[in-house]
Design a protein around this motif. Structure first.
Motif, PDB file in Angstrom:
ATOM      1  N   VAL A 186      -1.966 -10.125  -9.167  1.00 21.43           N
ATOM      2  CA  VAL A 186      -2.340 -10.551  -7.817  1.00 21.43           C
ATOM      3  C   VAL A 186      -1.118 -10.849  -6.953  1.00 21.43           C
ATOM      4  O   VAL A 186      -1.178 -10.700  -5.716  1.00 21.43           O
ATOM      5  CB  VAL A 186      -3.305 -11.756  -7.850  1.00 21.43           C
ATOM      6  N   GLU A 187      -0.002 -11.248  -7.560  1.00 23.41           N
ATOM      7  CA  GLU A 187       1.207 -11.465  -6.760  1.00 23.41           C
ATOM      8  C   GLU A 187       1.727 -10.150  -6.206  1.00 23.41           C
ATOM      9  O   GLU A 187       2.106 -10.065  -5.027  1.00 23.41           O
ATOM     10  CB  GLU A 187       2.279 -12.155  -7.600  1.00 23.41           C
ATOM     11  N   ARG A 188       1.737  -9.121  -7.047  1.00 23.93           N
ATOM     12  CA  ARG A 188       2.167  -7.802  -6.571  1.00 23.93           C
ATOM     13  C   ARG A 188       1.158  -7.227  -5.586  1.00 23.93           C
ATOM     14  O   ARG A 188       1.528  -6.499  -4.652  1.00 23.93           O
ATOM     15  CB  ARG A 188       2.350  -6.858  -7.762  1.00 23.93           C
ATOM     16  N   LEU A 189      -0.113  -7.554  -5.786  1.00 23.43           N
ATOM     17  CA  LEU A 189      -1.136  -7.114  -4.837  1.00 23.43           C
ATOM     18  C   LEU A 189      -0.876  -7.711  -3.461  1.00 23.43           C
ATOM     19  O   LEU A 189      -0.906  -6.998  -2.445  1.00 23.43           O
ATOM     20  CB  LEU A 189      -2.523  -7.505  -5.344  1.00 23.43           C
ATOM     21  N   GLU A 190      -0.613  -9.011  -3.415  1.00 17.45           N
ATOM     22  CA  GLU A 190      -0.359  -9.629  -2.102  1.00 17.45           C
ATOM     23  C   GLU A 190       0.920  -9.089  -1.484  1.00 17.45           C
ATOM     24  O   GLU A 190       0.987  -8.873  -0.266  1.00 17.45           O
ATOM     25  CB  GLU A 190      -0.298 -11.146  -2.207  1.00 17.45           C
TER      26      GLU A 190
END
Length: 393
Positions: free
Chosen positions: A152-156
């Motif tokens: 989710v960090e890379r997604l954001e």
């Protein structure tokens, strides 16, 4: 004659999976590269009975054109099931029948994306849908997977930095190709990020009915408060893959455009398979049938995991799926995955190289996909013994 191929398709290559699948038609090849439901999972006698009843009672409807949105009794049953069982239906939602969930993904992208727009996806992800997006000249940006789902960090980070992001494509349950299930925490995070950055989510759930371990998790669609999630389901893994009956549930405004796009593709999904699917949902043996498939895959997956533990070099990492059809193996560093897959085929075992599933067609991978639904238990045992003979650096 020299043929001028369209720009849309000139850069596309045949699916690596479909090409490898050709090798599995050789009965001497152990088909770990396949992705088919187990042949013994098809309710053949029930399909035969329902087909006879439909053609005796209502042959004209079964053999005539239908409306693009799908056979209304089937749509009604599916909508009720999605609401009663999963709490997924909003007042502004509609449900349409499509010719397999992959068509639903392609129609959604047609409705929501222009050429050059960006679709985010798990990396790796299902090659069939990725190629459908590529054929529309959509830019793909892969987001790495972790053991509990998308990073989710890379997604954001991608949502902040990538241009023209319109859609996130995600397979939360027993993901193809990895077998990974997205955690509850990450499902909530995915939806929250979609709201924050104002994008749509395309939730593909072809394997959700095939859970054989652990607890069910809510669909992302059940969290949808503002009409930004399109849910895709299918009968391919529980009834028949060859009938090509799937469905899309989402905001009516978007689905109406998907219907227009479908009219230009195939007019409507074949009527007889839709009518069989409707009777299948009402069948008294429906729940028992699902339980039998889950028990079958629990057994086969267990056999494959046991074989991996017994035969593989312990440095090879692998996933432990709670359902679905696949698991994912990763070779240690300094090993050539493509050479490994070629050696495996030479030994009579077909596996799918991980590069086939990457958003970046030039990307690198040390992983390969194994399927446990198609091969017999005897083939699973023998195939893993043969793979275990391949030297690992």
């Amino acid at each position: 004659m020299e043929y001028q191929i369209s720009e849309r398709l000139s850069a596309l290559k045949p699916s690596a999976i479909r090409e490898i699948f050709k090798a599995t038609t050789d009965p001497s090849i152990i088909p770990f590269a396949a992705g088919n439901p187990a042949p013994e999972s098809f309710p053949v006698d029930m399909i035969r009975t329902f087909t006879r009843e439909i053609l005796e009672e209502n042959p004209v409807v079964a053999l005539q054109y239908g409306i693009t949105e799908g056979y209304m009794p089937l749509r009604t049953l599916l909508r009720e099931r999605m609401q009663n069982n999963y709490g997924c239906v909003r007042p502004a939602d509609d449900l349409i029948v499509v010719s397999g969930a992959q068509q639903g993904a392609e129609l959604a992208a047609k409705a929501l994306c222009d050429e050059g727009d960006t679709v985010l996806c798990e990396d790796p992800s299902f090659i069939g849908v990725l190629n459908a997006f590529r054929s529309l000249r959509i830019r793909l940006k892969g987001i790495p997977l972790q053991s509990d789902g998308i990073d989710v960090e890379r997604l954001e980070q991608a949502l902040r930095t990538e241009e023209r992001v319109r859609l996130l494509y995600i397979i939360p349950n027993f993901q193809n190709p990895t077998g990974i299930t997205t955690s509850m925490e990450k499902r909530r995070a995915v939806y929250a990020l979609a709201r924050k950055y104002n994008i749509m989510v395309l939730e593909d759930n072809p394997y959700g009915e095939l859970r054989f371990a652990g607890d069910d998790l809510p669909h992302i669609k059940s969290m949808d408060e503002d009409g930004r999630v399109i849910y895709l389901g299918t009968f391919s893994k529980i009834l028949s893959a060859g009938m090509r009956v799937g469905y899309a549930l989402g905001p009516s405004e978007v689905l109406q455009k998907m219907v227009v796009a479908k009219q230009g593709e195939d007019v409507h999904t074949a009527m007889l398979p839709q009518m069989i699917a409707e009777r299948f949902l009402k069948w008294d043996g429906f729940d028992a049938h699902l339980q039998s498939i889950r028990a079958l895959y629990r057994q086969k997956c267990g056999r494959m995991l046991d074989g991996i533990r017994h035969n593989f070099d312990p440095r090879i990492a692998y996933t432990t799926p709670q359902g679905g059809l696949f698991l994912w193996c990763t070779l240690p560093e300094k090993n050539d995955m493509l050479a490994y897959c070629k050696t495996a085929l030479g030994k009579g075992v077909a596996v799918v190289p991980g590069t086939a599933f990457l958003a970046d067609t030039q990307g690198e991978s040390r992983s390969f996909r194994l399927n446990f639904s198609t091969p017999s238990e005897e083939q699973i045992k023998k195939g893993l013994e043969l793979l275990g003979e391949i030297p690992i650096q």
